[in-house]
Design a protein around this motif. Structure first.
Motif, PDB file in Angstrom:
ATOM      1  N   THR A  41       0.828  -1.197   0.000  1.00  9.34           N
ATOM      2  CA  THR A  41       0.000   0.000   0.000  1.00  9.34           C
ATOM      3  C   THR A  41       0.865   1.251   0.000  1.00  9.34           C
ATOM      4  N   LEU A  42       0.294   2.332  -0.518  1.00 11.69           N
ATOM      5  CA  LEU A  42       0.954   3.628  -0.558  1.00 11.69           C
ATOM      6  C   LEU A  42       0.055   4.660   0.090  1.00 11.69           C
ATOM      7  N   ASP A  43       0.599   5.404   1.034  1.00 13.34           N
ATOM      8  CA  ASP A  43      -0.113   6.469   1.745  1.00 13.34           C
ATOM      9  C   ASP A  43       0.476   7.798   1.309  1.00 13.34           C
ATOM     10  N   MET A  44      -0.345   8.683   0.712  1.00 16.12           N
ATOM     11  CA  MET A  44       0.143   9.982   0.249  1.00 16.12           C
ATOM     12  C   MET A  44      -0.174  11.111   1.214  1.00 16.12           C
ATOM     13  N   MET A  59      -0.532  -4.910   6.398  1.00 15.49           N
ATOM     14  CA  MET A  59      -0.136  -5.095   5.010  1.00 15.49           C
ATOM     15  C   MET A  59       1.244  -5.747   4.920  1.00 15.49           C
ATOM     16  N   GLY A  60       1.530  -6.364   3.770  1.00 18.00           N
ATOM     17  CA  GLY A  60       2.838  -6.958   3.579  1.00 18.00           C
ATOM     18  C   GLY A  60       3.930  -5.902   3.588  1.00 18.00           C
ATOM     19  N   ARG A  61       3.659  -4.773   2.914  1.00 19.01           N
ATOM     20  CA  ARG A  61       4.611  -3.662   2.886  1.00 19.01           C
ATOM     21  C   ARG A  61       3.838  -2.363   2.716  1.00 19.01           C
ATOM     22  N   HIS A  62       4.228  -1.350   3.480  1.00 17.55           N
ATOM     23  CA  HIS A  62       3.514  -0.076   3.460  1.00 17.55           C
ATOM     24  C   HIS A  62       4.495   1.058   3.182  1.00 17.55           C
ATOM     25  N   TYR A  63       4.171   1.897   2.186  1.00 14.04           N
ATOM     26  CA  TYR A  63       5.005   3.038   1.801  1.00 14.04           C
ATOM     27  C   TYR A  63       4.281   4.337   2.139  1.00 14.04           C
ATOM     28  N   VAL A  64       5.070   5.353   2.466  1.00 13.01           N
ATOM     29  CA  VAL A  64       4.518   6.676   2.739  1.00 13.01           C
ATOM     30  C   VAL A  64       5.240   7.698   1.874  1.00 13.01           C
ATOM     31  N   CYS A  65       4.478   8.515   1.153  1.00 14.93           N
ATOM     32  CA  CYS A  65       5.036   9.618   0.368  1.00 14.93           C
ATOM     33  C   CYS A  65       4.173  10.839   0.646  1.00 14.93           C
ATOM     34  N   ASP A  66       4.652  11.723   1.502  1.00 20.28           N
ATOM     35  CA  ASP A  66       3.876  12.885   1.947  1.00 20.28           C
ATOM     36  C   ASP A  66       3.770  13.910   0.814  1.00 20.28           C
ATOM     37  N   MET A  67       2.715  13.795   0.008  1.00 17.38           N
ATOM     38  CA  MET A  67       2.541  14.710  -1.113  1.00 17.38           C
ATOM     39  C   MET A  67       2.068  16.083  -0.657  1.00 17.38           C
ATOM     40  N   ASN A  94       2.622  -1.654  -8.908  1.00 13.36           N
ATOM     41  CA  ASN A  94       3.385  -1.981  -7.705  1.00 13.36           C
ATOM     42  C   ASN A  94       2.519  -2.113  -6.455  1.00 13.36           C
ATOM     43  N   PHE A  95       1.350  -1.455  -6.458  1.00  9.48           N
ATOM     44  CA  PHE A  95       0.543  -1.376  -5.235  1.00  9.48           C
ATOM     45  C   PHE A  95      -0.815  -2.040  -5.399  1.00  9.48           C
ATOM     46  N   ASP A  96      -1.289  -2.561  -4.287  1.00  8.70           N
ATOM     47  CA  ASP A  96      -2.649  -3.109  -4.226  1.00  8.70           C
ATOM     48  C   ASP A  96      -3.636  -2.068  -3.702  1.00  8.70           C
ATOM     49  N   GLY A  97      -3.147  -1.061  -3.021  1.00  7.79           N
ATOM     50  CA  GLY A  97      -4.019  -0.019  -2.494  1.00  7.79           C
ATOM     51  C   GLY A  97      -3.273   1.290  -2.354  1.00  7.79           C
ATOM     52  N   ILE A  98      -3.968   2.383  -2.650  1.00  2.00           N
ATOM     53  CA  ILE A  98      -3.410   3.734  -2.482  1.00  2.00           C
ATOM     54  C   ILE A  98      -4.397   4.559  -1.673  1.00  2.00           C
ATOM     55  N   GLN A  99      -3.887   5.233  -0.668  1.00  2.00           N
ATOM     56  CA  GLN A  99      -4.685   6.093   0.203  1.00  2.00           C
ATOM     57  C   GLN A  99      -4.341   7.548  -0.096  1.00  2.00           C
ATOM     58  N   LEU A 100      -5.308   8.294  -0.667  1.00  2.14           N
ATOM     59  CA  LEU A 100      -5.068   9.690  -1.032  1.00  2.14           C
ATOM     60  C   LEU A 100      -5.493  10.665   0.060  1.00  2.14           C
ATOM     61  N   TRP A 101      -6.299  10.215   1.006  1.00  2.00           N
ATOM     62  CA  TRP A 101      -6.902  11.123   1.974  1.00  2.00           C
ATOM     63  C   TRP A 101      -7.607  12.264   1.233  1.00  2.00           C
ATOM     64  N   ASP A 102      -7.425  13.512   1.620  1.00  2.00           N
ATOM     65  CA  ASP A 102      -8.134  14.622   0.945  1.00  2.00           C
ATOM     66  C   ASP A 102      -7.204  15.408   0.023  1.00  2.00           C
ATOM     67  N   LEU A 103      -6.210  14.746  -0.548  1.00  3.31           N
ATOM     68  CA  LEU A 103      -5.242  15.428  -1.404  1.00  3.31           C
ATOM     69  C   LEU A 103      -5.918  16.145  -2.571  1.00  3.31           C
ATOM     70  N   LEU A 115      -2.574  13.143 -11.212  1.00  2.14           N
ATOM     71  CA  LEU A 115      -2.454  12.259 -10.056  1.00  2.14           C
ATOM     72  C   LEU A 115      -3.199  10.950 -10.298  1.00  2.14           C
ATOM     73  N   VAL A 116      -4.394  11.040 -10.841  1.00  6.81           N
ATOM     74  CA  VAL A 116      -5.197   9.847 -11.107  1.00  6.81           C
ATOM     75  C   VAL A 116      -4.490   8.950 -12.126  1.00  6.81           C
ATOM     76  N   GLU A 117      -3.886   9.540 -13.143  1.00 10.99           N
ATOM     77  CA  GLU A 117      -3.133   8.755 -14.132  1.00 10.99           C
ATOM     78  C   GLU A 117      -1.999   7.984 -13.460  1.00 10.99           C
ATOM     79  N   LEU A 118      -1.282   8.665 -12.558  1.00  9.59           N
ATOM     80  CA  LEU A 118      -0.179   8.013 -11.864  1.00  9.59           C
ATOM     81  C   LEU A 118      -0.681   6.878 -10.976  1.00  9.59           C
ATOM     82  N   CYS A 119      -1.784   7.121 -10.285  1.00 11.03           N
ATOM     83  CA  CYS A 119      -2.349   6.082  -9.421  1.00 11.03           C
ATOM     84  C   CYS A 119      -2.773   4.870 -10.250  1.00 11.03           C
TER      85      CYS A 119
END
Length: 206
Positions: A41-44, A59-67, A94-103, A115-119
């Motif tokens: 998963t990726l958390d932005m 999750m198996g692996r969790h990434y954080v990228c503070d956008m 690469n990811f099974d889930g992406i969390q955008l919050w209110d970006l 952003l949607v294209e990248l996701c």
């Protein structure tokens, strides 16, 4: 850990924040991904230790990228629009889930589309995309982070160091920007916060 946001001494801005809520969409997002082997998963959202711990345990692996912070830095440097997306240089599918919050609430339409294209590129087939959107501008204009507590409780923590513009869209305008995805579910809370869960089309996880 649940972070209370209903009252903060000597902070009138914080007192006007929306109250926390129990998230039905977050539960579905997590329940679906937990069933996968080695889900990534990726958390932005803004870096939040509670959220990192929450996802890392599930999750198996969790990434954080503070956008949020990166977008603020890009604006301060007055670089060309779109340069902030260079930070999302993860491999395709690469990811099974992406969390955008209110970006998306802090981006213009062109940037949301990018952003949607990248996701879409970063998600595997059947991958999930979760986002939050405010119906109207909160009484406090401070950008916030969403903090996950017990039993999928989500509370709101002010981030006064972040100064980003606000953009508000009705449901149709927002979902049209994500038309490449299939909408799984949406939910509106009494506070005016809306949650959306989208899925990348595909017959099976690639």
């Amino acid at each position: 850990m649940i972070f209370s946001t209903t009252r903060h001494a000597n902070n009138s801005e914080a007192e006007s924040l929306p109250v926390g809520y129990n998230s039905t969409i977050l539960k579905e997002f997590v329940d679906t991904l937990e069933d996968l082997e080695d889900a990534q998963t990726l958390d932005m959202g803004p870096v939040c230790q509670e959220n990192i711990t929450f996802f890392a345990l599930r999750m198996g692996r969790h990434y954080v990228c503070d956008m949020f912070l990166r977008l603020k830095r890009e604006k301060r440097k007055e670089l060309q629009p779109g340069n902030g997306w260079k930070h999302l240089d993860y491999p395709d599918r690469n990811f099974d889930g992406i969390q955008l919050w209110d970006l998306c609430d802090h981006l213009e339409d062109d940037d949301v589309s990018r952003l949607v294209e990248l996701c879409y590129t970063m998600l595997r087939a059947t991958g999930l995309l979760m986002l939050i959107a405010f119906e109207n501008k909160p009484a406090s204009s401070i950008v916030n982070s969403f903090v996950i507590g017990q039993d999928y409780r989500v509370d709101i923590r002010p981030q006064p160091h972040l100064e980003l513009p606000w953009e508000f869209r009705h449901n149709r305008a927002l979902t049209s920007l994500l038309s490449n995805f299939t909408i799984v579910r949406s939910f509106r809370y009494h506070s005016g916060i809306r949650e959306f869960l989208f899925k990348k089309p595909g017959g099976f996880r690639d």
